[in-house]
Write a protein that holds these residues in place. Structure first.
Motif, PDB file in Angstrom:
ATOM      1  N   THR D  68       0.827  -1.192   0.000  1.00  0.00           N
ATOM      2  CA  THR D  68       0.000   0.000   0.000  1.00  0.00           C
ATOM      3  C   THR D  68       0.865   1.247   0.000  1.00  0.00           C
ATOM      4  OG1 THR D  68      -1.706  -1.180   1.204  1.00  0.00           O
ATOM      5  CG2 THR D  68      -1.810   1.220   1.251  1.00  0.00           C
ATOM      6  N   THR D  69       1.924   1.206   0.768  1.00  0.00           N
ATOM      7  CA  THR D  69       2.820   2.358   0.805  1.00  0.00           C
ATOM      8  C   THR D  69       3.407   2.606  -0.584  1.00  0.00           C
ATOM      9  OG1 THR D  69       3.369   1.634   3.028  1.00  0.00           O
ATOM     10  CG2 THR D  69       4.718   3.369   2.109  1.00  0.00           C
TER      11      THR D  69
ATOM     12  N   ARG E 426      -2.315   8.382   8.414  1.00  0.00           N
ATOM     13  CA  ARG E 426      -1.903   7.595   7.262  1.00  0.00           C
ATOM     14  C   ARG E 426      -3.015   7.594   6.220  1.00  0.00           C
ATOM     15  NH1 ARG E 426       0.289   1.853   6.295  1.00  0.00           N
ATOM     16  NH2 ARG E 426      -1.179   1.276   4.680  1.00  0.00           N
TER      17      ARG E 426
HETATM   18  N1  LIG Z   1       2.569   6.513   8.368  1.00  0.00           N
HETATM   19  C1  LIG Z   1       3.282   5.455   8.794  1.00  0.00           C
HETATM   20  N2  LIG Z   1       4.042   5.549   9.901  1.00  0.00           N
HETATM   21  C2  LIG Z   1       4.756   4.500  10.327  1.00  0.00           C
HETATM   22  N3  LIG Z   1       4.758   3.314   9.755  1.00  0.00           N
HETATM   23  C3  LIG Z   1       4.022   3.140   8.644  1.00  0.00           C
HETATM   24  C4  LIG Z   1       3.231   4.206   8.121  1.00  0.00           C
HETATM   25  N4  LIG Z   1       2.612   3.749   7.029  1.00  0.00           N
HETATM   26  C5  LIG Z   1       2.958   2.463   6.884  1.00  0.00           C
HETATM   27  N5  LIG Z   1       3.814   2.089   7.856  1.00  0.00           N
HETATM   28  C6  LIG Z   1       4.423   0.778   8.006  1.00  0.00           C
HETATM   29  O1  LIG Z   1       4.998   0.424   6.787  1.00  0.00           O
HETATM   30  C7  LIG Z   1       4.823  -0.941   6.521  1.00  0.00           C
HETATM   31  C8  LIG Z   1       4.220  -1.148   5.147  1.00  0.00           C
HETATM   32  O2  LIG Z   1       2.858  -0.840   5.200  1.00  0.00           O
HETATM   33  P1  LIG Z   1       1.865  -1.104   3.979  1.00  0.00           P
HETATM   34  O3  LIG Z   1       0.579  -0.544   4.371  1.00  0.00           O
HETATM   35  O4  LIG Z   1       2.485  -0.605   2.772  1.00  0.00           O
HETATM   36  O5  LIG Z   1       1.773  -2.666   3.942  1.00  0.00           O
HETATM   37  P2  LIG Z   1       0.978  -3.575   2.944  1.00  0.00           P
HETATM   38  O6  LIG Z   1       1.972  -4.308   2.188  1.00  0.00           O
HETATM   39  O7  LIG Z   1      -0.002  -2.787   2.220  1.00  0.00           O
HETATM   40  O8  LIG Z   1       0.284  -4.580   3.959  1.00  0.00           O
HETATM   41  P3  LIG Z   1      -1.205  -5.168   3.967  1.00  0.00           P
HETATM   42  O9  LIG Z   1      -1.193  -6.321   3.094  1.00  0.00           O
HETATM   43  O10 LIG Z   1      -1.367  -5.606   5.359  1.00  0.00           O
HETATM   44  O11 LIG Z   1      -2.094  -4.095   3.561  1.00  0.00           O
HETATM   45  C9  LIG Z   1       3.966  -1.508   7.623  1.00  0.00           C
HETATM   46  O12 LIG Z   1       4.769  -2.206   8.514  1.00  0.00           O
HETATM   47  C10 LIG Z   1       3.400  -0.292   8.290  1.00  0.00           C
HETATM   48  O13 LIG Z   1       3.280  -0.509   9.667  1.00  0.00           O
END
Ligand SMILES: Nc1ncnc2c1ncn2[C@@H]1O[C@H](COP(=O)(O)OP(=O)(O)OP(=O)(O)O)[C@@H](O)[C@H]1O
Ligand SMILES: Nc1ncnc2c1ncn2[C@@H]1O[C@H](COP(=O)(O)OP(=O)(O)OP(=O)(O)O)[C@@H](O)[C@H]1O
Ligand SMILES: [Mg+2]
Ligand SMILES: [Mg+2]
Lengths: 406, 328, 265, 307, 428
Positions: D68-69, E426
Motif C-alpha cells: 500500500t505504501t 496515514r
Molecule cells: N505513516 C506510517 N508511519 C509509520 N509506519 C508506517 C506508516 N505507514 C505504513 N507504515 C508501516 O509500513 C509498513 C508497510 O505498510 P503497507 O501498508 O504498505 O503494507 P501492505 O503491504 O499494504 O500490507 P497489507 O497487506 O497488510 O495491507 C507496515 O509495517 C506499516 O506498519
C-alpha cells in the motif's frame, strides 16, 4: 451635529432634513432608553439606567411633563458585536418614543443614529465621547451630556504638569473614549513641558495587561495616567506587581475608572495619593445616595449623572416646547440648557418655566450648555484624591470650569 | 401588553435587514461548510473587508460608491486567496481555528490605533451610503400594510438586499445540482478519494471559499449601507457563530436553509426579547428588573437554539437520514 | 434492503418453518429469535433472523455483501438497536444490552472495519482489549504475541500507521485478550496474507476446541464452512439456508449463489 | 497483431526471466529506486520494477510488506524519500495526486473511502473525467453539461449493475456494508476510464460468487486495453486472472514471475503463502493440525499446572 | 465659521479684561501661565522666564520667587511661548532634554502649568535614572515570565477543552463559560461565605467537577444517545455558551470583581523579573496539575481508555469499556481543570462574566497549535501562545499583541498542519 450644521452635513448620508416627520405630539412624553444590559459595556448599564430612573421619578413626582406622567421603555443596546441595538430601536420607534437616551458606546450610537433621527426622534447619549458626533448628520436631533474629553484631558494634563511630572506614561483603553482622552492629555502634557515617554493603548478585553505595563515600566515615568473603565483594577494590580506602585510613581485616573469597588479590596494605601478627574460640580456623594435609593445594588456610578441630566433636559425642553414631539423637543434643548435663570432640578426649573422665565439647567454632570452641535459647551471638572482607604475624598481638591472648545 | 409592537417588530425582523445580512453570511457559510465541509470560522472577516473596503474607498479616498463596491469585492477575493493558500490544506478542525484567528487579526487591525487614519479605530468609518440612497427609486413614504411596513430607505435596501439573497440562492441551487457541486460535496466527505479520481481538490476548495466569501461580503455591504457605518467589533466571532447557528437551524447543505434559518434566528431573538421586556414592564414578572431583561433574553434565546437543535438536529430542511450517517 | 423483487434463493429456501431452530436452540449458549433491526428509521436490515449456537460450537455465517451479517453480529453485541426479537445469552435476556456489559459476561467481538484504536499503540490497543481484566494483560499479551509475532516487534507503533493486514491482526489479538467464552468474529481473515489466514482459521478452531463458542462471519466462505460445525447462509436479513458446514459447502445451490467455483478451479 | 490483448500479454511474458526487476518489452510504468522510510522502518525500497502494458499484474506480499505504501508513492498520496518513476514515459515523482489520476493512473484504497453522504450513483458519476459541468461557470448553465451527464449516468448504471449495486443506486454510500463499499470503490475507479488501474485488495470482503463474476469484468478491462495492477491476498484470484506476479516483502521486490512459478517458489511459500495455500484444508490435514495444536495446548496446560 | 465666532468671543473677552483693568491673582480666575522650578528637591529662586505670544510679541518676563514659582497673567487665550533663561539657573543645573522653550496654550479663565524640569549637568546621572529592567533583555525576560504565566492558565483551559474534544469530538464553545463558572463559584465561596481563597478554590473545583459530570449525564450524554452529530452539538454548545454566560451575568452582574485574598500583591524582584508571590504559586500549581493530568492520560488505564473512546467509541465499548462512564469522568475532570483555570485567571487578574469568553480564542489557538486532542500538545501550544502574546509586544503595539500570537498559529500550521505535537494520519 446640531441644528446649525444640518444643512451642510446632511448630504453625507441622510435624506433631506425635510423628510423628518412633522411634529406629532401625542401629549405624552415617551422616553426610550437604549443602554447596555448585555455585552462588553454591560457594567455601565446599571448606573445609567439608575440615572434615568431617578430623573423620571423626580419628574413624575413633580407632576410630569405637559400634565402627564412621562412614559419610559427600557431596551438593551448590547454592544457592537450583536445587532441588539437596532432591534431595540425598532421596538422603541414602534412604541412611539419621542426621545431615546443612549447608547453608551459611541459605536453603537453611530449604528443607530440614522434610524433614530430619521424617525424624527431625539437621540440623546449620556456617554458618547467620540468627536465624530460633533459633525455627524443628525438633522439637529443628536445631543449628549457625555463628559467632554477635551476639557477633562486638558485639566488632567495640566494637573500632571503642575505636579512636576517631567516624564509621563499613559495607559489608555483602546476605544474612542480612551484614545480621545489620552490624545488630549498627551497634547497638554507635552505643551506644558513634560515628556510623554510611553503611551500604551491597550485592548480592554485582553487576557492580561502585563506586557502593556511592562512597556511603561521600561521607561519608569514619574507620572502614570490610567485611562479606562473597570479593567483599570487589573492594570493597577499589574503596576503594583511590576514595581510601579502609587507610592513611588504618581498615578492619575479619569472619570471612567475613579469609582471602582475593587479598589476597596486592595491592600490599604495602594491608591493613597492618586488623583483623578471627574466632570461635574456637585459632590458625587449626595447624588450617589439618591441613586442607591433607586437601585440599592449599584456599585459603579459612571455616567449616572449624565443620564440623569439627559432625562431632565428632555423633560424640560418638552415643557418649554409645549410639545412632546421629538423635533420640537430638540429645538428647545439648547435653550433650556443655557442663558437664563440658573436652576438645578426638574422641579425648580419647571416651576420657573411655567412662570414664563427663561431657564438655564445646571446638572449634576456639569453646567450643561449645548453648543450648536448638540455637544456640551461648558463643563466643570473636579479633581479628587484618594486616601489611605483606597477611596477618594468626597470633596474635590479643586473644581475647574471651562469652555470645552477652549 | 403591547402585542402590536411585539408582532410588528417580529414580522419586521423576519424580513428585515438583519435577515438579509445574516442570511447572506449564512449562505456563504453554507457553501463553505454545508457543501464543501470547510469549517470556515472567519466569515465575519469577509464581511469586514467588504464593508471596510467600501467605507474606506468612499470616505477616506473620496471615490465613488461603485468603486467602493468593487474595492470591497476585490478585498474579499484577496482575503479568500490569502486565507485559502495556507489553510486549505489543513484538516477541518484546524481550519476552523485558523480562520477564527485570521478573522480576529482582521478585526484587531481595523480596530487598532495604529491604523486609525485609515480604518477609524474602534469607531470605524461612516458616511459612505449617500450614493446608494441617492439611487432610491421609492419616493418618501411608508410602504406596507397598517403598522407593518418600512420607510422608503429601508424599502430600497430591502429590495436590493432580497434580490441579492434570491440571486445567491439561485446560484447555489444551480451550482449544487451540477457536477461542480458534486465535487464540492465529495470533498466534504473525503478529500483523498476525490484526489484519487483526478479532481484538483485545492482549486475546488478555493473556488468554494471565494464564492462563499463573496456572497458573505454582500452581507458586509448591506450591513454598512443600512447602518451607515462600519465598526470593527461588529465583525467579531459572534457574527460568524450566529451565521453557523443559522445554517444549522435551517439545515446544512440546503439551498433555502440559511434564509429560513436567519428568519427563525431573528424572529426568536426579537420575539423573546420584546415579549420579555413587555412582561417585565407590565409587572408580570415581578422579581425581575428591566435591566435584567437583557441577560435573561439571551438565556432564553440560547435555550431556544438548544431546544430547536435538540428537537430537530438536522435543521428545518435537513434530512434526518443524512445526519444519521456517521461521518466520523 | 428494499426487497421488492423476490430473489430465487430466498423465495424457495427461506426458512419459514422455525421448528428446527426452536428445537436446536434448546439450551444454547447464545440464541437470537426473530431479530428485526436496522440503522435508519423505517428501514429494517434484519428481517427476523434466527440463530443459535450451542456450547462449544463453531458457527459460520456467510452470505452476499449487504446481507446483514455484520448487522446481525452488531445486534447481538448491543451495537445496533434491536427493534423486535430477543437475544438470550445462557438464558439471560441480553437484548439491547450495552456492549461493555456483554464483555463483562464473557462475550468478545472483532468488528469488520474500524477495528483498532488508531492513536493508541499496539500495546495500548491490546491493553484496552484487557480493559476489564487488567491483571491478565501480561499473560495474554505473551499469548497473542506468539500468534502474531509482528505485533510484539511493533508494540510501540501507533495502530493508525499500520497496514491493513497488521490492523486486522491487532483487532483479532485485541479480542483474544479477555479470554471470552463467546467470540464473535466479523471477517477476521480479510486482508491477511494466505499464511495468516490459515493461522486465523486454525486459531479459531483451536480456541473453539478449548471450549470457546465461536460465531464467525466470513467471505472466505469455503474455508469457513470447512471448519465450522454448522453454518448459516444469510440473505436479505433472513436465514436462507442452514446446515452443517460440509452440507452447505457441497450444496450446489449454495455454491452457485454464494460460494462460486473459483476456488475449485 | 491480431491476437487479443491476453494472448499478447502472455506472449510477452512467456520467455521473460523470472527475476526481480526484469525489463518488459512495453512497460507502461517504470519504477526506479523508490524508498520510503518511517522513522527506523524502511517500508518501501524498490530498486526496479516495470509493469507491462495491457497486462494484469498482481502485487502480493505479506502484511506490512509495503504494498500500500508503494501505491501511495506512485499515486502521489505520499512523498517518497527518494526515487523516480515514469508512467507512459512521463516522469511522475512529485506530481500531485489529482494529476496522477488525470494522466490515467487511478488507484483504489484498501481502507475504503466511500463518499458517505453522496448517493451511490453520485459516487459513480464523480469518477468520470473531463466533465464540462465541473467548471464553475459552465456549471451554472445546465445545457452545457446535461447530455454529458446523461452519458455518464448510463455508464455508471452499467457498472453498478455489474457490481450488483444497482439496487443501492439512490442510497447514501455511507449506508453500504463493508463489502459493498469495496465494490463501489472499484466501480468508481473504473468510471475514470484509466489506462492503468491500481486496485488495493479489491476483493477482500467481497462475496466469492460475486468475486468470480467480477473477475470476468477485470479480464474485460484488459481486453479493452487497460492495464491492471492489483494487490490481493486471495490466491485463487491471483492464479485465475493475473498474467504476472510481483512479490514484495519488507519493502523489497523479492520475486517476479507468472503465477504458477511464483506459487511454487520456496521463498514465497515460506514468507507468504504458507503450507496450505493451494489446497483447501483437507480433512486429514485439519486433523493433523488440530492434533498438533491440541498437543501444544495440553503441553501448555501441563506447564501451567506444574507451576 | 465656528473658529471666527470663537475668535470673536475671545476678542470680546479680551476687551472686557482690558476694561476691567489689571486682573486679580485669585487662583480660580487665573488666566495665563504658571510653573514651579525645582532642582534636586530645592526650589529655584531668581530664574528668569520670558513669555511672548505666538507672534513673538513679548508679554512679560518674570522671575521665580523663593518657592520657585512663577506666574504670568495674559489677557487673551491662545498659544504662548515661554522661554527659560538658562543663564539664570544654578551653576550645575540644566533643563532636562535641553529645550528651554515651551509653547503652552492658555484657555479662557484657566491657568496652564508650564514645566521646566531641571537636572544636574553631569551626564552619568542620566544613566542612573534608567529603571532596572529597562534593557531589552530585561524586558524580554519579564515578558517571557508573563508569557509562561499566561500560557499556563491558557494551558489549563486548553487541557479541559482538549480532553472533552478528544473523547467526544465536541468542539465546546461553552468551555469559556466553564472557566468563568469556576471562578464565579470560587468567588461565591470566597466573598459570599467568607471562606479563605484556597479552601474556596478547592471547593469550587470540586463543585465544578460535579457540575461537569452532571452536565454530561443530564445533557450531552442524552444528546449522544439520540445520535446528535458533532456539528449539531458544536452549534448547541454555542447556545449553551450564550445561556450560561448570561445566566452568570444575571447572578454575578456585569462588573469586574476580585477575590478578597491575594489581591494586588506587590512584586518581588528575581533577577530581571518582578513577580508577585501569587504568580509563582500559581505557576507551580498549574504545572503540577497539567503534568499530573497529562501523565494520567498517558499512563493510567482510565486515561488510555479515554483516548480509546476518542478514537472509536463503538470499539471501546466492544473492548469492555463503559464509554459513558469514561466520558463523564472526562467531563468532570475537564470542567474541574477549567474551573481551576478560571480561578487562576481570577487571582492573577479579576473576575468578569466574559472572562472565559475573552480567553477562549487563545485557548483554541493553544489547543490547535499543540495538535488537537493531545494533552501535552495543549500544554506546549498554550505556552507558545502565551509567550508569543507577551514577547511580541517588544515589537508590536500591545493593542495588537493577540495578532502576533494568532499569526504565529497560522504560520506554524503552514509548516506543521497537524500541530506541534500532532501526528499525521496515514492515507490508504
Ligand atoms: N505513516 C506510517 N508511519 C509509520 N509506519 C508506517 C506508516 N505507514 C505504513 N507504515 C508501516 O509500513 C509498513 C508497510 O505498510 P503497507 O501498508 O504498505 O503494507 P501492505 O503491504 O499494504 O500490507 P497489507 O497487506 O497488510 O495491507 C507496515 O509495517 C506499516 O506498519
Ligand atoms: N451504518 C449504517 N447505516 C445505514 N445502513 C447501513 C449501515 N451499515 C450497514 N447498512 C446497510 O445494512 C445492510 C447490511 O449491512 P451489513 O454490514 O450487515 O452487511 P454484511 O452482510 O456484513 O455485508 P458485507 O459482507 O459486505 O460486510 C447493507 O445493505 C447496508 O446498506
Ligand atoms: Mg459485513
Ligand atoms: Mg495494504
Amino acid at each position: 451635529g446640531g441644528g446649525g450644521d444640518t444643512a451642510t452635513q446632511s448630504s453625507q448620508s441622510a435624506a433631506p432634513a425635510s423628510s423628518a416627520p412633522a411634529a406629532k405630539g401625542d401629549g405624552t412624553l415617551t422616553l426610550g432608553t437604549l443602554l447596555p444590559q448585555t455585552g462588553s459595556l454591560a457594567f455601565l448599564g446599571p448606573p445609567e439606567f439608575a440615572g434615568v430612573d431617578l430623573a423620571l421619578k423626580e419628574i413624575n413626582e413633580a407632576g410630569g411633563v405637559l400634565g402627564k406622567p412621562v412614559a419610559k421603555f427600557d431596551t438593551d443596546s448590547g454592544d457592537t458585536t450583536t445587532n441588539i441595538a437596532s432591534q431595540s430601536v425598532d421596538k422603541l420607534l414602534a412604541q412611539k418614543a419621542d426621545a431615546i437616551i443612549g447608547a453608551a458606546s459611541s459605536s453603537v450610537s453611530e449604528s443607530v443614529i440614522d434610524k433614530i433621527t430619521g424617525a424624527g426622534v431625539v437621540h440623546f447619549s449620556p456617554a458618547n465621547t467620540s468627536d465624530k458626533f460633533t459633525t455627524i448628520a443628525d438633522k439637529g436631533l443628536y445631543f449628549r451630556t457625555a463628559p467632554p474629553d477635551k476639557l477633562q484631558g486638558r485639566v488632567l494634563g495640566d494637573l500632571i504638569v503642575a505636579d512636576g511630572n517631567d516624564t509621563v506614561g499613559i495607559l489608555a483603553m483602546q476605544d474612542s473614549y480612551g484614545t480621545g482622552l489620552a490624545d488630549q492629555v498627551q497634547k497638554t502634557v507635552t505643551d506644558g513641558g513634560a515628556q510623554v515617554v510611553e503611551r500604551v493603548d491597550y485592548d480592554p478585553k485582553a487576557a492580561d495587561f502585563s506586557a502593556d505595563v511592562a512597556k511603561i515600566k521600561a521607561k519608569a515615568p514619574k507620572g502614570i495616567v490610567l485611562i479606562g473603565f473597570e479593567e483599570t483594577a487589573k492594570v493597577v494590580q499589574e503596576l503594583v506587581k511590576q514595581g510601579l506602585p502609587a507610592s513611588e510613581h504618581k498615578w492619575y485616573m479619569v472619570d471612567g475608572n475613579t469609582s471602582n469597588t475593587n479598589y476597596v479590596k486592595m491592600p490599604k494605601g495602594t491608591l493613597d495619593g492618586v488623583k483623578g478627574t471627574i466632570p461635574g460640580a456637585a459632590a458625587p456623594e449626595e447624588f450617589q445616595t439618591k441613586l442607591k435609593e433607586v437601585n440599592p445594588k449599584l456599585e459603579d456610578f459612571s455616567y449616572a449623572p449624565e443620564s440623569y441630566d439627559a432625562a431632565n433636559l428632555i423633560a424640560l425642553a418638552a415643557e418649554a416646547a409645549k410639545s412632546d414631539a421629538g423635533v420640537d423637543v430638540a429645538a428647545k434643548l439648547a435653550e433650556v440648557s443655557k442663558g437664563g435663570t440658573k436652576c438645578k432640578s426638574f422641579k425648580e426649573c419647571v416651576d420657573l418655566l411655567k412662570a414664563g422665565t427663561d431657564i438655564d439647567y445646571d446638572g449634576v454632570s456639569g453646567p450643561v450648555e449645548f453648543d450648536e452641535a448638540g455637544d456640551p459647551a461648558v463643563a466643570t471638572i473636579g479633581i479628587y484624591q484618594y486616601g489611605d482607604n483606597n477611596k477618594y475624598a468626597t470633596k474635590a481638591l479643586e473644581y475647574r470650569t471651562g469652555n470645552i472648545a477652549g | 401588553m403591547d402585542w402590536l409592537t411585539i408582532l410588528t417588530t417580529t414580522v419586521h425582523a423576519a424580513i428585515g435587514w438583519e435577515t438579509v445580512v445574516y442570511g447572506l453570511a449564512a449562505i456563504g457559510v453554507n457553501i463553505h461548510f454545508g457543501y464543501t465541509g470547510l469549517l470556515n470560522f472567519g466569515q465575519s472577516a469577509f464581511m469586514a473587508v467588504a464593508g471596510y473596503g467600501l467605507a474606506v474607498t468612499v470616505t477616506v479616498m473620496n471615490m465613488p460608491f461603485w468603486v467602493g463596491i468593487l474595492v470591497g469585492l476585490a478585498a474579499a477575493v484577496v482575503l479568500a486567496l490569502l486565507l485559502g493558500i495556507p489553510t486549505l490544506q489543513l484538516r477541518a478542525d484546524y481550519l476552523a481555528i485558523v480562520t477564527i484567528a485570521a478573522a480576529e487579526i482582521v478585526r484587531l487591525v481595523f480596530r487598532s490605533v495604529y491604523f486609525k487614519d485609515i480604518f477609524g479605530g474602534s469607531d470605524g468609518q461612516r458616511g459612505f451610503n449617500g450614493d446608494f440612497y441617492a439611487m432610491n427609486p421609492y419616493p418618501t413614504g411608508h410602504y406596507g400594510i397598517g403598522p407593518f411596513g418600512f420607510d422608503e430607505r429601508t424599502m430600497w435596501l430591502l429590495t436590493v438586499g432580497w434580490i441579492v439573497v434570491l440571486l445567491s440562492c439561485l446560484v447555489v441551487y444551480l451550482l449544487m445540482k451540477s457536477p461542480w457541486g458534486r465535487v464540492l460535496k465529495a470533498i466534504r466527505e473525503d478529500e483523498d478519494a476525490v484526489r484519487a479520481l483526478g479532481k484538483n481538490v485545492f482549486a475546488y476548495k478555493m473556488q468554494s471559499l471565494l464564492l462563499g466569501g463573496i456572497i458573505g461580503c454582500f452581507g458586509g455591504f448591506f450591513y454598512g449601507l443600512y447602518n451607515g457605518a462600519v465598526q470593527p467589533d461588529v465583525f467579531g466571532t459572534e457574527m460568524t457563530f450566529f451565521a453557523y447557528t443559522i445554517v444549522i437551524l435551517g439545515g446544512a447543505a440546503r439551498v433555502f436553509g440559511p434564509v429560513v434559518g436567519a428568519m427563525i434566528f431573528w424572529v426568536l431573538f426579537v420575539f423573546v426579547g420584546n415579549l420579555l421586556a413587555e412582561l417585565v414592564s407590565n409587572g408580570y414578572i415581578p422579581f425581575m428588573t428591566t435591566i435584567q431583561v437583557g441577560p435573561i433574553r439571551y438565556v432564553l434565546v440560547g435555550l431556544g437554539f438548544i431546544l430547536l437543535l435538540v428537537i430537530r438536529p438536522q435543521g428545518i430542511f435537513g434530512d434526518k437520514r443524512e445526519i444519521a450517517i456517521d461521518a466520523r | 434492503m428494499n426487497a421488492e423483487e423476490p430473489e430465487p434463493a430466498q423465495s424457495k429456501a427461506a426458512i419459514t418453518d422455525r421448528s428446527a431452530h426452536v428445537e436446536g436452540a434448546e439450551g444454547a449458549v447464545l440464541r437470537c429469535d426473530e431479530l428485526i433491526a436496522g440503522y435508519l428509521p423505517g428501514v429494517n436490515i434484519l428481517n427476523g433472523s434466527d440463530l443459535y449456537v450451542g456450547d462449544g460450537e463453531l458457527i459460520g455465517i456467510i452470505g452476499p455483501n449487504g446481507a446483514g451479517k455484520s448487522t446481525l453480529l452488531k445486534a447481538m453485541f448491543g451495537l445496533v438497536n434491536i427493534r423486535s426479537g430477543t437475544v438470550l445469552l445462557k438464558g439471560e435476556n441480553i437484548t439491547n444490552m450495552k456492549a461493555h456489559s456483554l464483555v463483562a459476561r464473557g462475550v468478545g467481538y472483532v468488528p469488520q472495519s474500524n477495528n483498532v484504536f488508531p492513536s493508541l499503540t499496539i500495546e495500548e490497543n491490546l491493553e484496552m482489549g484487557a480493559f476489564q481484566v487488567p491483571g491478565k494483560f501480561k499473560e495474554r499479551f505473551e499469548f497473542v504475541a506468539e500468534l502474531f509475532p509482528a505485533l510484539k516487534e511493533r508494540r510501540k507503533q501507533r495502530a493508525g500507521s499500520l497496514s491493513g493486514g497488521e490492523r486486522q491482526m491487532v483487532a483479532m489479538a485485541r479480542a483474544l485478550m479477555t479470554e471470552p467464552s463467546v467470540l464473535l468474529l466479523d471477517e477476521p481473515s480479510a486482508g491477511l496474507s494466505p499464511k495468516l489466514q490459515d493461522l486465523v482459521f486454525i486459531q479459531a478452531q483451536q480456541i473453539n476446541k478449548a471450549g470457546v463458542t465461536v460465531i464467525m462471519v466470513e467471505q472466505n466462505a469455503r474455508r469457513c464452512l470447512q471448519i465450522c460445525h454448522r453454518g448459516y447462509v444469510l440473505d436479505q436479513g433472513r436465514n436462507a439456508y442452514t446446515g452443517t458446514g460440509l452440507q452447505l459447502a457441497n450444496d450446489p445451490k449454495v455454491i452457485e449463489l454464494y460460494l462460486g467455483t473459483l476456488a475449485k478451479a | 497483431m491480431t491476437a487479443g490483448p491476453k494472448a499478447t500479454a502472455l506472449a510477452a511474458f512467456k520467455d521473460m526471466p523470472r527475476e526481480p526487476g526484469v525489463p518488459k518489452p512495453d512497460p507502461i510504468l517504470v519504477v526506479d529506486n523508490v524508498v520510503r522510510r518511517f522513522g527506523g522502518l524502511t517500508a518501501v525500497e524498490v530498486n526496479h520494477v516495470e509493469i507491462q502494458r495491457g497486462s494484469i499484474t498482481a502485487l502480493i506480499g505479506p502484511n506490512g510488506a509495503g504494498k500500500t505504501t508503494f501505491f501511495n508513492q506512485l499515486t502521489g498520496f505520499d512523498t517518497a524519500d527518494s526515487g523516480s518513476w515514469t508512467f507512459n514515459e512521463r516522469p511522475m515523482n512529485g506530481v500531485p495526486a489529482h494529476r496522477v489520476a488525470r494522466s490515467g493512473m487511478v488507484r483504489t484504497f484498501q481502507l475504503t473511502k466511500a463518499l458517505s453522504r453522496l448517493t451511490v450513483l453520485e459516487n459513480m458519476r464523480l469518477g468520470a473525467q473531463q466533465q464540462r459541468g465541473e467548471n464553475f461557470f459552465r456549471a451554472l448553465v445546465p445545457r452545457f453539461w446535461r447530455t454529458q451527464e446523461d452519458e455518464i449516468t448510463e455508464r455508471a448504471e452499467e457498472l453498478l449493475a455489474r457490481f450488483k449495486l444497482d439496487t443501492k443506486r439512490d442510497d447514501f454510500a455511507g449506508s453500504l456494508s463493508g463489502g459493498q463499499r469495496k465494490l463501489l470503490e472499484m466501480a468508481r475507479a473504473l468510471m475514470v476510464q484509466p489506462e492503468l488501474v491500481m486496485l488495493d485488495e479489491p476483493m477482500a470482503g467481497v462475496n466469492p460468487a460475486l468475486t468470480q463474476s467480477l473477475l470476468g469484468h477485470v479480464k474485460d478491462l484488459r481486453e479493452q486495453g487497460m492495464t491492471v495492477l492489483f494487490v490481493e491476498h486471495d490466491m485463487d484470484m491471483v492464479r485465475d486472472i493475473s498474467d504476472w506476479v510481483i512479490v514484495m516483502a519488507q519493502g523489497l521486490v523479492i520475486a517476479e514471475g507468472p503465477p504458477s512459478t511464483i506459487m511454487s517458489d520456496e521463498r514465497v511459500i515460506d514468507a507468504y503463502l504458507g503450507a496450505h495455500h493451494d489446497a483447501p484444508l483437507s480433512e486429514t490435514e485439519l486433523e493433523a493440525q488440530l492434533n498438533e495444536a491440541e498437543a501444544a495446548l495440553s503441553a501448555e496446560i501441563e506447564e501451567e499446572t506444574q507451576k | 465659521m465656528r473658529r471666527a465666532v470663537i475668535a470673536f468671543t475671545a476678542f470680546l473677552g479680551g476687551l472686557i479684561f482690558l476694561l476691567a483693568g489689571p486682573a486679580q491673582a485669585d487662583p480660580a480666575d487665573c488666566q495665563g501661565l504658571r510653573g514651579t522650578l525645582t532642582f534636586q528637591g530645592q526650589p529655584v529662586n531668581g530664574a528668569k522666564i520670558a513669555v511672548t505670544d505666538e507672534g513673538g510679541q513679548p508679554v512679560e518676563t518674570v522671575t521665580s520667587n523663593a518657592q520657585g514659582t512663577w506666574e504670568v497673567q495674559v489677557d487673551k487665550k491662545g498659544k504662548y511661548k515661554a522661554t527659560l533663561d538658562v543663564s539664570t539657573l544654578p551653576q550645575n543645573a540644566e533643563v532636562r532634554g535641553g529645550n528651554n522653550v515651551r509653547t503652552p496654550t492658555v484657555y479662557e479663565d484657566n491657568c496652564s502649568a508650564v514645566l521646566f524640569a531641571l537636572q544636574a549637568k553631569s551626564a552619568p546621572g542620566q544613566a542612573q535614572e534608567e529603571a532596572p529592567g529597562s534593557t531589552f533583555w530585561g524586558q524580554a525576560a519579564q515578558l517571557t515570565f508573563e508569557g509562561v504565566n499566561l500560557g499556563l492558565i491558557i494551558a489549563l483551559g486548553a487541557l479541559g477543552l482538549s480532553l472533552i474534544y478528544g473523547t467526544t469530538g465536541l468542539t465546546n464553545f461553552a468551555h469559556g463559560e466553564l472557566i468563568t463558572l469556576g471562578a464565579v463559584i470560587a468567588y461565591a465561596f470566597n466573598v459570599g461565605f467568607g471562606i479563605q481563597l484556597i479552601p474556596a478554590a478547592v471547593l469550587a473545583v470540586v463543585v465544578a467537577g460535579a457540575l461537569g459530570y452532571g452536565q454530561d449525564r443530564l445533557f450531552w450524554g442524552q444528546l449522544r444517545k439520540r445520535g446528535t452529530g458533532t456539528i449539531a452539538m458544536m452549534i448547541i454548545s454555542i447556545g449553551v455558551a450564550i445561556l450560561l454566560r448570561n445566566l452568570i451575568q444575571f447572578f454575578f452582574g456585569a462588573q469586574n470583581e476580585s477575590f478578597t485574598d491575594y489581591n494586588t500583591q506587590a512584586g518581588i524582584t528575581i533577577g530581571p523579573i518582578s513577580a508577585a508571590p501569587k504568580n509563582l504559586w500559581a505557576i507551580g500549581i498549574e504545572l503540577a496539575v497539567l503534568i499530573v493530568v497529562g501523565l494520567a492520560l498517558m499512563k493510567t488505564r482510565t486515561g488510555k481508555a479515554a483516548r480509546a473512546v476518542s478514537d472509536n467509541p463503538a470499539l471501546a465499548a466492544s473492548s469492555g469499556i463503559n464509554v459513558d462512564r469514561i466520558i463523564r469522568i472526562i467531563w468532570a475532570s475537564g470542567s474541574a481543570v477549567a474551573a481551576l483555570a478560571g480561578i487562576m485567571l481570577g487571582v492573577s487578574q479579576s473576575l468578569k462574566f466574559t472572562m472565559g469568553q475573552d480567553i477562549l480564542l487563545l485557548i483554541f489557538a493553544g489547543v490547535t497549535l499543540g495538535g488537537l486532542g493531545t494533552a501535552f500538545g495543549a500544554l506546549v501550544g498554550s505556552l507558545v501562545v502565551g509567550i508569543f502574546i507577551q514577547v511580541s509586544t517588544l515589537w508590536v503595539p500591545p493593542e495588537l499583541k493577540s495578532v502576533g500570537a494568532l499569526a504565529v498559529l497560522i504560520i506554524v500550521l503552514l509548516f506543521r498542519p497537524q500541530g506541534i505535537l500532532g501526528r499525521r494520519e496515514r492515507i490508504g
